[in-house]
Motif scaffolding. Sequence first.
Motif, short mmCIF file in Angstrom:
data_model
loop_
_atom_site.label_atom_id
_atom_site.label_comp_id
_atom_site.label_asym_id
_atom_site.label_seq_id
_atom_site.Cartn_x
_atom_site.Cartn_y
_atom_site.Cartn_z
N GLN A 34 15.11 49.24 -9.33
CA GLN A 34 14.61 50.05 -8.29
C GLN A 34 13.32 51.08 -8.91
O GLN A 34 12.26 51.22 -8.54
N MET A 35 13.87 51.69 -10.10
CA MET A 35 12.80 52.86 -10.79
C MET A 35 11.85 51.97 -11.25
O MET A 35 10.72 52.29 -11.26
N VAL A 36 12.10 50.68 -12.15
CA VAL A 36 10.88 49.95 -12.55
C VAL A 36 10.10 49.50 -11.56
O VAL A 36 8.86 49.41 -11.58
N ARG A 37 10.61 48.86 -10.32
CA ARG A 37 9.72 48.38 -9.32
C ARG A 37 8.83 49.26 -8.84
O ARG A 37 7.70 49.22 -8.46
N ASN A 38 9.27 50.63 -8.67
CA ASN A 38 8.61 51.81 -8.10
C ASN A 38 7.54 52.06 -8.78
O ASN A 38 6.59 52.83 -8.45
N ALA A 39 7.76 51.91 -10.38
CA ALA A 39 6.61 52.09 -11.03
C ALA A 39 5.68 50.94 -11.29
O ALA A 39 4.94 50.80 -12.11
N ASN A 40 5.82 50.00 -10.44
CA ASN A 40 5.01 48.52 -10.57
C ASN A 40 5.36 48.08 -11.95
O ASN A 40 4.17 47.36 -12.34
N GLY A 41 6.36 48.06 -12.47
CA GLY A 41 6.58 47.48 -13.54
C GLY A 41 7.47 46.30 -13.30
O GLY A 41 8.08 45.79 -12.45
N LYS A 42 7.99 45.48 -14.45
CA LYS A 42 8.97 44.47 -14.32
C LYS A 42 10.25 44.57 -15.39
O LYS A 42 10.08 45.02 -16.35
N SER B 1 14.02 56.30 -17.06
CA SER B 1 13.12 57.37 -16.84
C SER B 1 11.93 57.72 -17.91
O SER B 1 10.89 57.85 -17.42
N GLY B 2 12.63 57.82 -18.93
CA GLY B 2 11.59 58.23 -20.02
C GLY B 2 10.75 56.95 -20.47
O GLY B 2 9.67 57.19 -20.73
N VAL B 3 11.42 55.73 -20.46
CA VAL B 3 10.48 54.73 -20.75
C VAL B 3 9.40 54.58 -19.82
O VAL B 3 8.23 54.18 -20.21
N LEU B 4 9.89 54.73 -18.54
CA LEU B 4 8.72 54.48 -17.44
C LEU B 4 7.58 55.85 -17.53
O LEU B 4 6.45 55.40 -17.17
N ALA B 5 8.00 57.03 -17.77
CA ALA B 5 7.00 58.05 -18.14
C ALA B 5 6.26 57.83 -18.97
O ALA B 5 5.05 58.17 -19.18
N ASN B 6 6.42 57.13 -19.97
CA ASN B 6 5.80 56.66 -21.24
C ASN B 6 4.80 55.47 -21.07
O ASN B 6 4.00 54.90 -21.82
N GLY B 7 5.01 55.02 -19.85
CA GLY B 7 4.01 53.98 -19.36
C GLY B 7 4.06 52.57 -19.59
O GLY B 7 3.35 51.71 -19.74
N SER B 8 5.46 52.16 -19.78
CA SER B 8 5.85 51.04 -20.06
C SER B 8 5.71 49.72 -18.72
O SER B 8 5.98 50.31 -18.02
N ASP B 9 5.11 48.89 -18.95
CA ASP B 9 5.03 47.88 -17.84
C ASP B 9 5.99 46.91 -17.67
O ASP B 9 6.50 46.33 -16.62
N VAL C 4 10.00 45.95 -18.91
CA VAL C 4 11.53 46.62 -19.68
C VAL C 4 12.40 45.19 -19.79
O VAL C 4 12.66 44.73 -18.97
N LEU C 5 12.75 45.19 -20.75
CA LEU C 5 13.92 44.10 -21.28
C LEU C 5 15.01 44.77 -21.71
O LEU C 5 15.01 45.49 -22.54
N LEU C 6 16.01 44.58 -20.95
CA LEU C 6 17.46 44.93 -21.34
C LEU C 6 18.22 43.89 -22.21
O LEU C 6 18.58 42.71 -21.44
N ASP C 7 18.36 44.23 -23.17
CA ASP C 7 19.11 42.90 -24.21
C ASP C 7 20.64 43.62 -24.05
O ASP C 7 21.14 44.68 -24.66
N MET C 8 21.42 42.74 -23.51
CA MET C 8 22.96 43.02 -23.04
C MET C 8 23.92 42.26 -24.11
O MET C 8 24.93 41.94 -23.87
#
Length: 108
Positions: A60-68, A27-35, A37-41
């Motif tokens: 889903q959160m990323v998709r809803n924010a039109n991110g990848k 939520s925070g990352v997307l609120a800051n306008g990130s296009d 996001v990479l999850l390093d696991m």
Amino acid sequence: MNLSVTILELSGILDGIRGNELRRQMSGVLANGSDIVLLDMKEVNFIDSSGLGALVSAAQMVRNANGKLFVCSISDQVRMLFELTKMDRIFQSFADQEEFKRQVLATQ
């Protein structure tokens, strides 16, 4: 075009508690306008069902924010779990951060 990329490094066991943390972080990352996001696991050694649910809701959160959303450095155990649960169709996965940068960022 200048895309904003955020890399989140996850570790340990991805369970309900960690999953909630991941949702909050996302939520925070997307609120800051990130296009992107990479999850390093790399440090994740186990994911339970609530952890899987958190990954799906993060996607889903990323998709809803039109991110990848991408993942990298998943262990064999996590890869097997992704394949069994068809999560490998949801997440595009890379061997590591370097491969992600070469394949995703170089083409932007």
